[in-house]
Design a protein around this motif. Structure first.
Motif, mmCIF file in Angstrom:
data_model
loop_
_atom_site.group_PDB
_atom_site.id
_atom_site.type_symbol
_atom_site.label_atom_id
_atom_site.label_comp_id
_atom_site.label_asym_id
_atom_site.label_seq_id
_atom_site.Cartn_x
_atom_site.Cartn_y
_atom_site.Cartn_z
ATOM 1 N N LEU A 269 -42.679 7.331 6.498
ATOM 2 C CA LEU A 269 -43.661 6.340 6.071
ATOM 3 C C LEU A 269 -44.225 6.758 4.720
ATOM 4 O O LEU A 269 -44.775 7.849 4.580
ATOM 5 N N SER A 270 -44.096 5.895 3.716
ATOM 6 C CA SER A 270 -44.587 6.212 2.379
ATOM 7 C C SER A 270 -46.014 5.711 2.205
ATOM 8 O O SER A 270 -46.502 4.862 2.961
ATOM 9 N N ASP B 140 -46.998 3.844 -0.198
ATOM 10 C CA ASP B 140 -46.913 2.428 -0.567
ATOM 11 C C ASP B 140 -46.884 1.550 0.677
ATOM 12 O O ASP B 140 -47.566 0.520 0.749
ATOM 13 N N THR B 141 -46.079 1.947 1.656
ATOM 14 C CA THR B 141 -45.993 1.171 2.893
ATOM 15 C C THR B 141 -47.317 1.196 3.645
ATOM 16 O O THR B 141 -47.764 0.179 4.181
ATOM 17 N N LEU B 142 -47.961 2.367 3.674
ATOM 18 C CA LEU B 142 -49.251 2.480 4.345
ATOM 19 C C LEU B 142 -50.277 1.562 3.697
ATOM 20 O O LEU B 142 -51.013 0.840 4.387
ATOM 21 N N GLN C 43 -49.696 -1.120 1.965
ATOM 22 C CA GLN C 43 -49.326 -2.514 2.250
ATOM 23 C C GLN C 43 -49.814 -2.926 3.634
ATOM 24 O O GLN C 43 -50.379 -4.014 3.809
ATOM 25 N N GLU C 44 -49.592 -2.046 4.615
ATOM 26 C CA GLU C 44 -50.029 -2.356 5.973
ATOM 27 C C GLU C 44 -51.545 -2.509 6.047
ATOM 28 O O GLU C 44 -52.061 -3.384 6.758
ATOM 29 N N GLU D 226 -52.609 -5.841 4.519
ATOM 30 C CA GLU D 226 -52.336 -6.949 5.428
ATOM 31 C C GLU D 226 -53.432 -7.092 6.488
ATOM 32 O O GLU D 226 -53.538 -8.131 7.136
ATOM 33 N N GLU E 221 -45.978 -1.394 13.832
ATOM 34 C CA GLU E 221 -47.246 -1.893 13.320
ATOM 35 C C GLU E 221 -48.245 -0.748 13.217
ATOM 36 O O GLU E 221 -48.145 0.254 13.928
#
Length: 236
Positions: A113-114, A116-118, A120-121, A124, A143
């Motif tokens: 998990l990067s 950037d992804t964290l 983004q989540e 959201e 999720e």
């Protein structure tokens, strides 16, 4: 003409069998796909496609294979429900990625998990400032569940005593993975010297900072690699 009829019959049969298997496995398998659910879905999908379109494969053989894999998926689901150790092995378990406001880099690396992804989540979930997060957990279905810090729980603007006209900005990422994001500095007319002074105020060096961002309220949030926690949560 006979081949077309056979294809139609195979397709209808494949659809009917998959509907039956899906109904047996239940709604939870569809809504929250775990490791063995994912493997089962991919395998059953490939077998169903072969049953529908591969005229060289015998229908009886494909039916046996489909029912076997469907039975395996159902058996694993039952075992997971009855035995917690089996459930951990087959389904995995949630992973804490933020604990008490600190990013757990080791857990993020284990889960691929990067940052950037964290981010983004979190966006959201209408969380643009990472310092608002008390705990964040990567669930089995991919999720991320978030618990905000008490002072950031949803309340009225009057309760927080915020000025209605106060301007908020979009978060500006300054450091990620120990590297200065120079493009963001240039875009917002910030200098490296200024950033180094801010890092120095925290008693850190750039290499010791996992993540740094200017939040929408103008405050700078730092997350060092060294979490200084005696018992970080690791559910692996």
């Amino acid at each position: 003409m006979e081949s077309i009829v056979e294809v139609i019959a195979r397709a209808l049969l494949a659809f009917a069998i998959m509907m039956i298997i899906t109904r047996i496995l239940g709604k939870q398998t569809i809504a929250q796909m775990t490791y063995h659910d994912f493997v089962a879905a991919i395998t059953l999908g490939a077998l169903t496609a072969n049953l529908a379109f591969n005229n060289m494969a015998k229908i009886s053989h494909m039916l046996v294979t489909l029912l076997t894999f469907g039975g395996i998926a159902y058996l694993l689901m039952i075992l997971s429900l009855k035995n917690r150790k089996m459930r951990k092995w087959f389904s995995g378990q949630p992973t804490v990625v933020i604990q008490e406001g600190r990013i757990l880099e080791d857990n993020m690396r284990k889960q691929k998990l990067s940052l950037d992804t964290l981010n983004q989540e979190l966006r959201e979930r209408n969380i643009f400032n990472i310092e608002e997060v008390q705990y964040a957990v990567l669930e089995l279905n991919g999720e991320i569940s978030v618990l905000r810090k008490p002072q950031f729980l949803p309340v009225t603007r009057g309760d927080l005593k915020l000025k209605m006209g106060k301007r908020q900005i979009f978060p500006i990422e300054l450091i990620m993975d120990g590297q200065i994001i120079q493009s963001n500095l240039r875009q917002h007319s910030l200098t490296i010297e200024w950033l180094l002074s801010q890092v120095g105020k925290k008693g850190l060096s750039v290499e010791e900072v996992n993540y740094a961002v200017i939040s929408s309220n103008g405050q700078i949030y730092f997350d060092p690699y060294e979490d200084r926690m005696s018992n970080p949560i690791d559910k692996e």
